[in-house]
Design a protein around this motif. Sequence first.
Motif, PDB file in Angstrom:
ATOM      1  N   ARG A  62       0.833  -1.199   0.000  1.00 39.37           N
ATOM      2  CA  ARG A  62       0.000   0.000   0.000  1.00 39.37           C
ATOM      3  C   ARG A  62       0.869   1.251   0.000  1.00 39.37           C
ATOM      4  N   GLU A  63       0.501   2.185  -0.829  1.00 42.50           N
ATOM      5  CA  GLU A  63       1.236   3.447  -0.881  1.00 42.50           C
ATOM      6  C   GLU A  63       0.932   4.257   0.371  1.00 42.50           C
ATOM      7  N   LEU A  64       1.993   4.762   1.005  1.00 41.12           N
ATOM      8  CA  LEU A  64       1.832   5.527   2.235  1.00 41.12           C
ATOM      9  C   LEU A  64       1.993   7.015   1.975  1.00 41.12           C
ATOM     10  N   CYS A  65       1.210   7.816   2.699  1.00 44.91           N
ATOM     11  CA  CYS A  65       1.366   9.266   2.653  1.00 44.91           C
ATOM     12  C   CYS A  65       2.712   9.619   3.273  1.00 44.91           C
ATOM     13  N   THR A  66       3.465  10.473   2.635  1.00 46.49           N
ATOM     14  CA  THR A  66       4.796  10.822   3.131  1.00 46.49           C
ATOM     15  C   THR A  66       4.742  11.714   4.369  1.00 46.49           C
ATOM     16  N   ALA A  67       3.591  12.302   4.653  1.00 48.25           N
ATOM     17  CA  ALA A  67       3.465  13.193   5.818  1.00 48.25           C
ATOM     18  C   ALA A  67       2.997  12.433   7.058  1.00 48.25           C
ATOM     19  N   CYS A  68       1.819  11.803   6.972  1.00 43.33           N
ATOM     20  CA  CYS A  68       1.252  11.134   8.153  1.00 43.33           C
ATOM     21  C   CYS A  68       1.611   9.658   8.224  1.00 43.33           C
ATOM     22  N   ILE A  69       2.269   9.113   7.191  1.00 39.42           N
ATOM     23  CA  ILE A  69       2.717   7.717   7.142  1.00 39.42           C
ATOM     24  C   ILE A  69       1.535   6.757   7.216  1.00 39.42           C
ATOM     25  N   GLN A  70       0.371   7.212   6.793  1.00 41.03           N
ATOM     26  CA  GLN A  70      -0.805   6.350   6.732  1.00 41.03           C
ATOM     27  C   GLN A  70      -1.002   5.890   5.289  1.00 41.03           C
TER      28      GLN A  70
END
Length: 245
Positions: free
Chosen positions: A21-29
């Motif tokens: 799954r691709e993760l958001c680079t800011a919130c790591i979600q």
Amino acid sequence: MNLKDYLALKERLAATAPTHRELCTACIQPRFSCYCRHIERFHPNIDFVILIHPIEVRRRIATGRMSHLCLEGSYLIRGQNYTEVPEVNQILADPDRQCMILYPGKTSTNLTPLKRDERKALFDSTKKLTLFVIDGTWLTAKKMMRQSQNLTNLPRLCFSPEKPSNFRVRKQPHQACYSTLEAIHHTIELLGDSQGFDISSRTHDRLLKVFDSMVELQLSFIRKADELDKPTRYRRPQTLRKNYA
């Protein structure tokens, strides 16, 4: 195996390989649970230095990181023993800052019973209030404080929680144990006026808006997983799941 067969095998393996799954680079979600759209940054007129333990860094539900994304003028510094961390020591050595740490204990000043003028008297109006906050479990927080010699002598502040924590997706030692974000929010509630921050504007509730949206989303995932009830799916013991409803 000739080259043609090797390439064909490589292609088949690539087609059946699990996708991450691709993760958001800011919130790591993961993108489907990214909470960045709920973030509205603000400055509480207090600089928060969030000291995040390496274990918390790896957690996607890390409210210290969430707080940092919401708070202008804040710092998020990873570590366990901060004695020789240059960024921390530079902040501590700044003559324009009044550094304190939010940490419970017998030597801590409890802000809750103090009147507004009594709280204001704790601080030097000519300096920028800078509050260190430890983001870790209770066990790791104690170890971080014990190891970090540069934090040992900082004046300590604490408060008495007024209601149970809303961090229902993570087991807490006690219902009055606040998450890092909830602790920061309540600290702003208690000290904002003394630092020229307008508490009545409720701007600091932006922290809880992000936090609550994350909690509700995680709870929805848990409920959906319960509905599937697959025998191969990992299930927490019922005693740990009773607070998730």
